[in-house]
Design a protein around this motif. Structure first.
Motif, short mmCIF file in Angstrom:
data_model
loop_
_atom_site.label_atom_id
_atom_site.label_comp_id
_atom_site.label_asym_id
_atom_site.label_seq_id
_atom_site.Cartn_x
_atom_site.Cartn_y
_atom_site.Cartn_z
N HIS A 1 -1.37 3.46 -2.01
CA HIS A 1 -0.48 2.89 -1.40
C HIS A 1 0.85 2.41 -2.41
CE1 HIS A 1 1.04 0.53 1.84
NE2 HIS A 1 1.38 -0.27 1.12
N ALA A 2 0.43 2.25 -3.80
CA ALA A 2 1.44 1.65 -4.75
C ALA A 2 1.95 3.05 -5.25
CB ALA A 2 0.62 1.10 -5.83
N ASN A 3 1.52 4.18 -5.43
CA ASN A 3 2.03 5.34 -6.08
C ASN A 3 2.62 6.05 -4.81
OD1 ASN A 3 1.42 5.99 -8.99
ND2 ASN A 3 -0.27 5.16 -8.10
N HIS B 1 -7.76 -6.72 3.24
CA HIS B 1 -8.58 -7.52 2.09
C HIS B 1 -7.57 -8.21 1.41
CE1 HIS B 1 -12.12 -4.70 2.50
NE2 HIS B 1 -11.21 -3.57 2.69
N TYR B 2 -6.60 -8.30 1.73
CA TYR B 2 -5.41 -8.98 0.90
C TYR B 2 -5.27 -10.58 1.47
CZ TYR B 2 -0.72 -10.28 -0.52
OH TYR B 2 0.18 -10.92 -0.99
N THR B 3 -5.13 -11.37 0.80
CA THR B 3 -4.81 -12.62 1.05
C THR B 3 -3.49 -13.19 0.46
OG1 THR B 3 -7.02 -12.97 0.52
CG2 THR B 3 -5.84 -15.07 0.79
N LEU C 1 8.16 -3.92 9.14
CA LEU C 1 9.20 -2.97 8.99
C LEU C 1 8.65 -1.42 9.06
CD1 LEU C 1 11.41 -4.55 6.28
CD2 LEU C 1 11.64 -4.84 8.66
N PRO C 2 7.44 -0.97 8.54
CA PRO C 2 7.14 0.22 8.53
C PRO C 2 6.99 0.81 9.83
CG PRO C 2 5.78 -1.01 7.07
CD PRO C 2 6.47 -1.66 7.68
N PHE C 3 6.70 -0.17 10.84
CA PHE C 3 6.67 0.28 12.42
C PHE C 3 7.97 0.25 12.86
CE2 PHE C 3 2.52 -1.39 11.27
CZ PHE C 3 1.58 -0.67 11.73
N GLY D 1 -1.88 1.03 4.00
CA GLY D 1 -1.48 -0.41 3.96
C GLY D 1 -2.28 -1.27 5.01
N VAL D 2 -2.65 -0.53 6.29
CA VAL D 2 -3.38 -1.36 6.93
C VAL D 2 -4.81 -1.86 6.48
CG1 VAL D 2 -4.84 -1.29 9.07
CG2 VAL D 2 -2.24 -0.56 9.16
N VAL D 3 -5.38 -0.88 5.69
CA VAL D 3 -6.95 -1.25 5.03
C VAL D 3 -6.47 -2.19 3.96
CG1 VAL D 3 -8.70 -0.18 3.72
CG2 VAL D 3 -7.69 1.33 5.52
N VAL E 1 6.27 -7.74 -4.03
CA VAL E 1 6.18 -9.14 -4.12
C VAL E 1 4.83 -9.32 -3.92
CG1 VAL E 1 6.82 -11.35 -3.39
CG2 VAL E 1 8.52 -9.46 -3.69
N LEU E 2 4.19 -8.74 -2.87
CA LEU E 2 2.89 -9.20 -2.40
C LEU E 2 1.72 -9.45 -3.57
CD1 LEU E 2 2.45 -7.02 0.72
CD2 LEU E 2 3.41 -9.27 0.46
N PRO E 3 1.60 -8.37 -4.63
CA PRO E 3 0.38 -8.68 -5.54
C PRO E 3 0.70 -10.19 -6.20
CG PRO E 3 1.45 -6.69 -5.94
CD PRO E 3 2.27 -7.30 -4.95
N ALA F 1 13.87 -2.43 1.99
CA ALA F 1 13.48 -3.84 2.16
C ALA F 1 11.68 -3.61 2.13
CB ALA F 1 14.08 -4.13 3.64
N THR F 2 11.39 -2.85 2.87
CA THR F 2 9.78 -2.69 2.79
C THR F 2 9.26 -2.55 1.50
OG1 THR F 2 10.10 -1.27 5.10
CG2 THR F 2 7.74 -1.59 3.93
N ALA F 3 9.80 -2.06 0.63
CA ALA F 3 9.15 -1.81 -0.91
C ALA F 3 9.34 -3.00 -1.45
CB ALA F 3 10.01 -0.38 -1.36
C1 HEM Z 1 7.33 2.45 4.55
C2 HEM Z 1 6.17 2.45 4.16
C3 HEM Z 1 5.70 1.48 3.07
C4 HEM Z 1 6.23 1.22 1.80
C5 HEM Z 1 7.32 2.03 1.19
C6 HEM Z 1 5.40 0.38 0.96
C7 HEM Z 1 5.32 -0.19 -0.19
C8 HEM Z 1 4.60 -1.10 -0.85
C9 HEM Z 1 4.78 -1.47 -2.29
C10 HEM Z 1 5.92 -0.90 -3.27
C11 HEM Z 1 3.66 -2.15 -2.73
C12 HEM Z 1 3.33 -2.67 -4.03
C13 HEM Z 1 2.24 -2.15 -4.56
C14 HEM Z 1 1.55 -2.83 -5.75
O1 HEM Z 1 2.53 -3.03 -6.72
O2 HEM Z 1 0.59 -3.00 -5.67
C15 HEM Z 1 3.12 -2.36 -1.32
C16 HEM Z 1 2.06 -3.30 -1.33
C17 HEM Z 1 1.34 -3.72 -0.10
N1 HEM Z 1 1.52 -3.06 1.08
FE1 HEM Z 1 2.82 -1.66 1.35
N2 HEM Z 1 4.42 -0.17 2.10
C18 HEM Z 1 4.62 0.46 3.19
C19 HEM Z 1 3.68 0.26 4.23
C20 HEM Z 1 2.69 -0.57 4.64
C21 HEM Z 1 2.24 -1.01 5.57
C22 HEM Z 1 2.38 -0.35 7.15
C23 HEM Z 1 1.34 -1.86 5.25
C24 HEM Z 1 0.11 -2.78 6.26
C25 HEM Z 1 0.20 -2.56 7.50
C26 HEM Z 1 1.29 -2.38 3.80
C27 HEM Z 1 0.46 -3.24 3.38
C28 HEM Z 1 0.73 -3.62 2.00
C29 HEM Z 1 -0.01 -4.47 1.54
C30 HEM Z 1 -1.27 -5.52 2.00
C31 HEM Z 1 0.37 -4.65 0.02
C32 HEM Z 1 -0.32 -5.30 -1.06
C33 HEM Z 1 -1.42 -4.70 -1.87
C34 HEM Z 1 -1.03 -4.13 -3.14
O3 HEM Z 1 -0.20 -4.94 -3.77
O4 HEM Z 1 -1.62 -3.02 -3.49
N3 HEM Z 1 2.23 -1.70 3.45
N4 HEM Z 1 3.61 -1.83 -0.40
#
Ligand code: HEM
Lengths: 275, 439
Positions: free
Chosen positions: B96-98, B67-69, B200-202, B61-63, B147-149, B140-142
């Motif tokens: 990250h997604a899987n 690159h994400y906007t 939230l992950p922290f 996620g940090v990586v 929503v982010l993409p 909540a995090t998931a």
């Molecule tokens: C509890 C841990 C986490 C869960 C369950 C989680 C879950 C998710 C999910 C479901 C997505 C959407 C993926 C997609 O469809 O592309 C996502 C995207 C993203 N997450 Fe997380 N995440 C977690 C931790 C983090 C952390 C710690 C960061 C950053 C510090 C992060 C940054 C991002 C970013 C930038 C995206 C958008 C990129 C993308 O859609 O692939 N995430 N996350």
């Protein structure tokens, strides 16, 4: 047993769910499966097919559809059509649409694209695209095979997890391109396509036999054109698939060996515990 | 189970450090000497799997965030840039997604393990409730991550879920505006979701630390549900025993993870999320990710107003209440289950109800993926009823009527008994602790 009756009830309901999509199939046909070279665990793109597909895109689809996420240079990148870089530079210079930018005098200007440019599409903006196509803008095609799917239903969606069937989108696009039928009543400006959801689509049937001249002797049929352009679009949507599968295979191999070693270490460590 | 510490620093620096900040002592006591019941099965490796997955999600996620906007006009293409132009960006993004899905696979196994072996019962109530809080934070995090993409499902999922809060009487509309940062799901919404998705992950990591702390105070439950009586006979030290077993479990789980992330990375997602979000075009079916489907079914099961004579609960509020109650009820589990016996291995009736409950959850998941129309709405209502019946009727009553099987006298006894049944090598050294045969 109570548990058994419940499991039976569940099985009945799942059966019901399997029957439901069948009832709906009347309105929308599921696309047939096609034998893609990129299917399965080891499936890779067929370079010649990607090159032919690009040719079909260039000669037929590019007058309406953009592939805005692709740059010309991608065409020579490993894992894609791998057209030689010099040839790609020529393709860019001769491209049918120009790069639209603001000139030094501050006025809108156009120039011929370079290999490093994104492939310019036919329309300056969505309004122009809509106006030229009876109100329905042709969608960008870069992600198309990943952006379409169809419901597999129970139990197929579970079986697919193990057989790695994931070419739903490619199968749909190919079926869509060959799914036009004559003799149906359609609202004005639309055409009948048996695979398009709702059947009435703004895009006319674009593929005719012998429309594109292949230089490698491949049959110039509609089916072949459709398969080739779909394979090209699949690569456009997933340009690193070959690298992904190759690395994935190495990862799996490593994990399996590592798991084996860990398992035997675990056995040895635990050997004396129960005594 | 902590007992008193047996850590002896060996070097001069070690002694000096231990007298000032006993961090090595904490690590030694928690991950080396910490006694674990020797009869744990592989379902007990899922806590370790979850910890590793949390770290993996944070790293990938940090990586991604580099690159994400987070802007409605740029987010979709910034993800595609990661997929195409960032070195190994496709790998980071697919992991990250899987990884999010795998996280939920692991958490559901972990929770069902707790349910089956009664791990929520005294003295582990706080441990269990901390787990429920982690689960809420994960959801909540998931949700916000999805929503982010800013694809079609991202946008419309956010519209549907944030709109739920408008059902709350009086303050609902204000809460929704606050979530949106305006009058619809738009750029401010995306920005705050990104910020919170990073935060939230922290917070999860913090609650996980409390969760592990509580675990180390009470010690682990085990498949017999009989507490540790004799540390020497019933337990083994965490290292090397649990360490190597957890490692094996984690590697096997990674094989499953790799199978999805590398060979079918979009299987668990929705195709329509590869269409850029468009507030003017509603997708044909708005469906959440698979791990939310049972709750989505419960949400949509209440299609009628509930007349309580004094006041009426409108159907929308009813659905929202039912959905939150379905999660909240988990927190009360320690007091809803009246049985004195922890492990379902010794509760023949509960064993059946447990598996029936699993089937109910699967059916709710299936119903959540169907459109909100007949017969699915009726079936959803029935299965929602069964879901709550398990917690509010079955668990309280079963404890009063069920006759459990005889429990083993100790963990060591249970292990010996099992060895004997397997017909393996004759029990030698442990024979002094002769198994007591019970009815
Ligand atoms: C509890 C841990 C986490 C869960 C369950 C989680 C879950 C998710 C999910 C479901 C997505 C959407 C993926 C997609 O469809 O592309 C996502 C995207 C993203 N997450 Fe997380 N995440 C977690 C931790 C983090 C952390 C710690 C960061 C950053 C510090 C992060 C940054 C991002 C970013 C930038 C995206 C958008 C990129 C993308 O859609 O692939 N995430 N996350």
């Amino acid at each position: 047993m109570k548990r058994f009756s419940l499991v039976l009830a569940a099985a009945g309901l799942i059966g019901l769910s399997a029957a439901m999509p069948a009832a709906k199939a009347a309105e929308q046909l599921n696309p047939p499966r096609y034998g893609w070279s990129f299917a399965g665990m080891f499936g890779m793109y067929d370079r010649a097919q990607l090159q032919r597909g690009f040719q079909v895109y260039k000669e037929v689809c590019a007058s309406c559809h953009s592939v805005s996420l692709l740059s010309f240079r991608n065409l020579s990148q490993p894992g894609g059509p791998e057209i030689p870089a010099a040839q790609v530079a020529q393709i860019a210079a001769d491209w049918q649409h120009k790069v639209r930018e603001i000139g030094d005098d501050g006025q809108p200007a156009e120039r011929a694209p370079r290999a490093s440019d994104r492939i310019p599409g036919p329309f300056a903006n969505i309004k122009a695209a809509e106006a030229a196509n009876g109100g329905k803008a042709p969608p960008d095609l870069t992600l198309m095979p990943k952006a379409r799917s169809y419901e597999r239903g129970f139990p197929w969606f579970i079986i697919d997890m193990f057989t790695l069937y994931q070419e739903h989108g490619a199968d749909y696009v190919k079926a869509f391109l060959t799914g036009y039928e004559q003799g149906h009543e359609t609202p004005p400006g639309t055409h009948y396509n048996k695979y398009f959801p709702g059947n009435f689509v703004g895009m006319p049937n674009m593929l005719q036999p012998d429309q594109v001249t292949y230089s490698d002797g491949t049959p110039q049929t509609v089916q072949q054109y459709a398969a080739d352009v779909t394979a090209f679009l699949m690569w456009a949507a997933e340009p690193h698939m070959e690298q992904r599968k190759r690395i994935g295979f190495q990862v799996l191999l490593f994990l399996l060996v590592f798991a084996g070693l860990t398992y035997f270490t675990k056995k040895k460590v635990w050997k004396d515990v129960h005594a | 189970m902590q007992g008193h510490s047996h850590y002896v620093p060996k070097t001069g620096i070690g002694k000096w450090f231990d007298a000032r900040l006993p961090l090595p002592r904490l690590v030694y006591d928690s991950f080396i000497a910490y006694p674990v019941p020797k009869n744990l099965n592989y379902f007990w490796t899922f806590g370790g799997i979850l910890s590793v997955m949390l770290v993996a999600q944070i790293i990938t996620g940090v990586v991604l965030a580099m690159h994400y906007t987070a802007h409605v006009d740029l987010a979709f293409n910034s993800i595609e840039k990661i997929m195409r132009d960032v070195n190994y960006g496709w790998m980071i993004r697919y992991l990250h997604a899987n990884g999010a899905s795998m996280f939920f696979v692991a958490v559901y196994v972990h929770m069902l393990r707790g349910l089956y072996y009664g791990s929520y019962k005294a003295p582990r109530e706080i441990l269990w409730i901390l787990g429920v809080i982690i689960y809420l934070l994960m959801m909540a995090t998931a949700f916000m991550g999805y929503v982010l993409p800013w694809g079609q499902m991202s946008l419309w999922g956010a519209v549907v879920i944030t709109n739920l809060f408008s059902a709350i009487p009086v303050v609902g509309p204000t809460i929704v505006e606050f979530l949106w940062g305006g009058y619809s799901v738009d750029n401010p919404t995306l920005n705050r979701f990104f910020s919170l998705h990073y935060l939230l992950p922290f917070m999860i990591a913090g609650v996980v630390a409390l969760h592990v702390w509580a675990l180390h105070v009470t010690g682990q439950n085990n498949p017999t549900g009989v507490e540790v009586k004799d540390i020497k006979k019933d337990t083994v030290p965490f290292t090397p025993y649990a360490t190597i077993k957890d490692a094996f479990g984690i590697i096997c789980f990674f094989i499953l993870f790799a199978w999805f992330a590398f060979f079918q990375p979009n299987y668990l997602g929705h195709a329509v999320n590869y269409v850029p979000g468009d507030p003017l075009v509603t997708p044909a079916h708005i469906v959440p990710e698979w791990y939310f489907l049972p709750f989505y079914a419960i949400l949509r099961a209440i299609t009628f107003d509930i007349n309580l004579i004094v006041f009426v609960i409108p159907s929308k509020l009813g659905g929202v209440l039912a959905m939150f109650a379905a999660i909240a009820v988990l927190a009360f589990l320690p007091w809803l289950d009246t049985s004195k016996v922890k492990s379902t291995a010794y509760r023949p009736l509960h064993k059946q109800f447990f598996w029936a409950f699993v089937v109910v959850c699967v059916m709710l998941g299936w119903l959540g993926s169907k459109p909100a129309e007949y017969p699915y709405t009726v079936l959803s209502l029935i299965f929602t009823g069964l879901y709550f019946a398990y917690f509010l009727l079955v668990l309280p009553l079963l404890g009063l009527f069920e006759t459990p099987k005889a429990l083993p006298a100790s963990i060591a006894d249970a292990v010996l008994e099992q060895e004997r049944k397997k017909g393996g090598a004759p029990v030698t050294a442990g024979a002094n602790a002769a198994p007591q045969t019970k009815g």
